[in-house]
Design an enzyme around this catalytic site. Structure first.
Site, short mmCIF file in Angstrom:
data_model
loop_
_atom_site.label_atom_id
_atom_site.label_comp_id
_atom_site.label_asym_id
_atom_site.label_seq_id
_atom_site.Cartn_x
_atom_site.Cartn_y
_atom_site.Cartn_z
N LYS A 255 6.28 -5.81 2.71
CA LYS A 255 6.20 -5.02 3.94
C LYS A 255 6.88 -5.74 5.09
O LYS A 255 7.17 -5.15 6.11
CB LYS A 255 4.73 -4.77 4.29
CG LYS A 255 4.11 -3.65 3.47
CD LYS A 255 2.94 -3.04 4.24
CE LYS A 255 2.29 -1.89 3.50
NZ LYS A 255 1.05 -2.26 2.84
N1 GLU Z 1 -3.85 -0.41 -0.88
C1 GLU Z 1 -3.10 -0.89 -2.00
C2 GLU Z 1 -1.69 -1.21 -1.57
O1 GLU Z 1 -1.24 -0.72 -0.54
C3 GLU Z 1 -3.03 0.09 -3.16
C4 GLU Z 1 -4.33 0.25 -3.82
C5 GLU Z 1 -4.38 1.13 -5.07
O2 GLU Z 1 -3.52 2.02 -5.24
O3 GLU Z 1 -5.31 0.95 -5.84
O4 GLU Z 1 -1.02 -1.93 -2.27
#
Ligand code: GLU
Length: 282
Positions: A255
């Site tokens: 990110k």
């Molecule tokens: N919040 C996680 C991420 O942005 C993804 C979680 C999931 O899909 O289980 O990498």
């Protein structure tokens, strides 16, 4: 009952091409199956998440042409749900506090490594050596009351003994045997954070999600989710872990790299159709 999919980004940065692939695959699968698509904002880590990134998630997804159901589930609004799940695991005697800092754990592991290789988890981090497992109950209470920082960990050996052998249904691979022990005594919560990713994702996916479509990097974590589902008596969704989009350095996108952020690509004049092509769809 129509299948229920979800896209679950964390608002700790801008969405990149990898998120675009995940969101587009979820939307296409929901459409093809006549199912629903939920959006969940994974903002447990309040120190790293920002409202501006959340607003950007809605904007970027809408720009890609993805629609989702309302209401959006924002994890920070559901801390009580995670506390309740944690309390159930505590009542089973499966949770204990550890008081070492990250640096303290690194020092402990370094010491063990002098005697030979020390096991690492699937993400490459050394397993927690379990030193706090044997602290007596009164001393635990005394240290917590004194205001020390702590992490609440799952006693993995005990949890696995209780749950027995587990497996999940993985698209394209059939039944996959879970191996939660590979993660050691994972953190379920911290003094100031009522849930870790593993606990929150397990509780939230049990709210009707039938199909989890997410990146291959989370494949090993599914073993922990499967274990928590079993301990908490929650249903197991079907899983599909998709390929990752790699950067020019061959590594998973971050990110913090502006070059692959959707809003940067949009500002450069790329269209949603260009994004679909760049992630290998169409
Ligand atoms: N919040 C996680 C991420 O942005 C993804 C979680 C999931 O899909 O289980 O990498």
């Amino acid at each position: 009952m129509p299948p229920v999919f979800r896209f679950a980004p964390s608002p700790n940065g801008y969405l990149h091409l990898g998120h675009a692939l995940s969101a587009l695959l979820n939307a296409a699968a929901a459409r093809a199956a006549g199912g629903r698509l939920l959006l969940r904002i994974e903002d447990i880590d309040l120190a790293r998440c920002r409202p501006g990134f959340e607003a950007a998630i809605y904007e970027d997804l809408a720009w890609l042409g993805i629609g989702w159901e309302q209401p959006v589930r924002r994890q920070s609004e559901h801390f009580d749900d995670y506390r309740a799940a944690l309390a159930r695991l505590e009542a089973m005697g499966l949770v204990y506090p550890s008081f070492e800092s990250r640096a303290g754990i690194a020092a402990l592991v370094e010491e063990r490594e002098r005697q030979g290789p020390w096991p690492r988890d699937p993400d490459g981090a050394p397993l927690y050596p379990g030193t706090a497992r044997d602290i007596a109950p009164d001393e635990r209470s005394r240290r917590i009351a004194a205001g020390e920082s702590y992490a609440l960990r799952l006693d993995m050996a005990k949890a696995v003994r209780r749950a027995g052998a587990l497996a999940w249904d993985e698209a394209g691979r059939g039944t996959v045997a879970a191996d939660p022990s590979a993660w050691g005594d994972v953190i379920l919560a911290r003094k100031d954070t009522p849930a870790s990713y593993h606990l929150a994702v397990t509780v939230d996916d049990a709210l009707g999600v039938t199909d989890v479509v997410r990146g291959e990097d989370l494949f090993p974590s599914t073993s922990v989710h499967r274990l928590l589902q079993s301990l908490l008596g929650l249903p197991a969704p079907r899983y599909r872990h998709h390929r990752l989009i790699l950067g020019s350095d061959g590594r998973k996108l971050s990110k913090s790299t502006a070059a692959t952020a959707l809003r940067q690509l949009r500002a450069e004049g790329l269209t949603p159709a260009d994004i679909r092509r760049m992630v290998g769809l169409d």
